[in-house]
Motif scaffolding. Structure first.
Motif, PDB file in Angstrom:
ATOM      1  N   ALA A 155      11.267   8.542 -13.496  1.00 59.62           N
ATOM      2  CA  ALA A 155      10.856   8.248 -12.122  1.00 59.62           C
ATOM      3  C   ALA A 155       9.451   7.657 -12.092  1.00 59.62           C
ATOM      4  O   ALA A 155       9.191   6.693 -11.358  1.00 59.62           O
ATOM      5  CB  ALA A 155      10.919   9.515 -11.273  1.00 59.62           C
ATOM      6  N   ALA A 156       8.541   8.210 -12.890  1.00 63.63           N
ATOM      7  CA  ALA A 156       7.174   7.667 -12.935  1.00 63.63           C
ATOM      8  C   ALA A 156       7.183   6.229 -13.448  1.00 63.63           C
ATOM      9  O   ALA A 156       6.493   5.360 -12.906  1.00 63.63           O
ATOM     10  CB  ALA A 156       6.289   8.549 -13.812  1.00 63.63           C
ATOM     11  N   VAL A 216       0.843  -1.203   0.000  1.00 63.82           N
ATOM     12  CA  VAL A 216       0.000   0.000   0.000  1.00 63.82           C
ATOM     13  C   VAL A 216       0.878   1.252   0.000  1.00 63.82           C
ATOM     14  O   VAL A 216       0.592   2.230  -0.714  1.00 63.82           O
ATOM     15  CB  VAL A 216      -0.961  -0.018   1.210  1.00 63.82           C
ATOM     16  N   LEU A 217       1.953   1.234   0.756  1.00 65.90           N
ATOM     17  CA  LEU A 217       2.877   2.370   0.788  1.00 65.90           C
ATOM     18  C   LEU A 217       3.526   2.583  -0.581  1.00 65.90           C
ATOM     19  O   LEU A 217       3.630   3.722  -1.066  1.00 65.90           O
ATOM     20  CB  LEU A 217       3.948   2.137   1.863  1.00 65.90           C
ATOM     21  N   VAL A 218       3.925   1.514  -1.229  1.00 73.53           N
ATOM     22  CA  VAL A 218       4.498   1.608  -2.577  1.00 73.53           C
ATOM     23  C   VAL A 218       3.473   2.183  -3.545  1.00 73.53           C
ATOM     24  O   VAL A 218       3.792   3.034  -4.381  1.00 73.53           O
ATOM     25  CB  VAL A 218       5.014   0.229  -3.050  1.00 73.53           C
ATOM     26  N   GLN A 239       7.804  -0.816 -10.109  1.00 70.51           N
ATOM     27  CA  GLN A 239       7.912  -1.365  -8.765  1.00 70.51           C
ATOM     28  C   GLN A 239       6.539  -1.654  -8.158  1.00 70.51           C
ATOM     29  O   GLN A 239       6.375  -2.629  -7.425  1.00 70.51           O
ATOM     30  CB  GLN A 239       8.711  -0.417  -7.864  1.00 70.51           C
ATOM     31  N   LEU A 240       5.558  -0.828  -8.489  1.00 70.18           N
ATOM     32  CA  LEU A 240       4.197  -1.088  -8.024  1.00 70.18           C
ATOM     33  C   LEU A 240       3.674  -2.404  -8.605  1.00 70.18           C
ATOM     34  O   LEU A 240       3.092  -3.224  -7.888  1.00 70.18           O
ATOM     35  CB  LEU A 240       3.273   0.067  -8.430  1.00 70.18           C
ATOM     36  N   ILE A 249       2.505  -5.876  -6.608  1.00 69.50           N
ATOM     37  CA  ILE A 249       1.233  -6.577  -6.805  1.00 69.50           C
ATOM     38  C   ILE A 249       1.481  -8.044  -7.113  1.00 69.50           C
ATOM     39  O   ILE A 249       0.815  -8.928  -6.565  1.00 69.50           O
ATOM     40  CB  ILE A 249       0.408  -5.914  -7.931  1.00 69.50           C
ATOM     41  N   THR A 250       2.451  -8.311  -7.982  1.00 65.92           N
ATOM     42  CA  THR A 250       2.707  -9.704  -8.340  1.00 65.92           C
ATOM     43  C   THR A 250       3.342 -10.473  -7.189  1.00 65.92           C
ATOM     44  O   THR A 250       3.186 -11.691  -7.118  1.00 65.92           O
ATOM     45  CB  THR A 250       3.597  -9.807  -9.592  1.00 65.92           C
TER      46      THR A 250
END
Length: 181
Positions: A113-114, A13-15, A120-121, A125-126
């Motif tokens: 960066a985006a 959630v933080l990521v 990484q998000l 999830i995976t």
């Protein structure tokens, strides 16, 4: 075990929150450069919406990737769109920047960066979803349909169906009196 799962979920959630903030800030930082790149060639009414033409496909493909990650599927086509429009945004911003290394790096940073945060998000999830049992690509036939072992397929005296004993003896080995040298 519950503490480990809670910590993992909190990290995911933080990521997600950080990736969302970085993506929004990236879009705001790039917005001026994208508008400026379109200004000489485009009508004023369209220039206002120009960043959406770059980040619209990026956002749609990103949502498709997130959906695919939730269903544990590949999204190669969507990843190629995200990479294409990230590269396009980066190139348009670098083209508008002053010709110094620091300015070029600063103008390329928001789009990169985006993209990095989004990747990484997707990884989070995976990682947080348990793996499903993979279905085999080639299904094995039912036990009744499987071929019998070679010994069971042959008739009496170990002769395959359709052959006579003399056919098999002629094919087996040469006579003991015949030698190969």
């Amino acid at each position: 075990m519950a503490l480990l799962r809670t910590g993992s979920l909190f990290t995911a959630v933080l990521v997600a929150a950080i990736a969302a903030v970085v993506s929004i800030l990236s879009g705001l930082a790039i917005c001026g450069a994208l508008r400026h790149s379109a200004a000489p060639h485009t009508a004023r009414q369209v220039v206002i919406w120009w960043p959406l033409l770059v980040y619209g496909p990026w956002t749609v493909a990103s949502l498709s990737i997130l959906r695919s990650a939730l269903h544990q599927r590949r999204a190669l086509h969507s990843w190629s769109i995200v990479l294409l429009f990230s590269t396009l945004a980066t190139l348009l911003c670098v083209a508008q920047a002053p010709r110094t290394i620091a300015a070029g790096a600063a103008s390329a940073l928001p789009a990169i960066a985006a993209l990095a945060c989004f990747q990484q998000l997707v990884r989070q999830i995976t990682l947080t979803r348990p793996l499903r049992q993979a279905t085999p690509r080639h299904r094995h036939p039912a036990p009744a349909q499987r071929r019998a072992p070679a010994a069971d397929r042959h008739g009496p005296d170990n002769i395959p169906p359709g052959y006579t004993g003399s056919d098999i003896r002629a094919v087996r080995s040469p006579s003991p009196s015949h030698r190969f040298e």
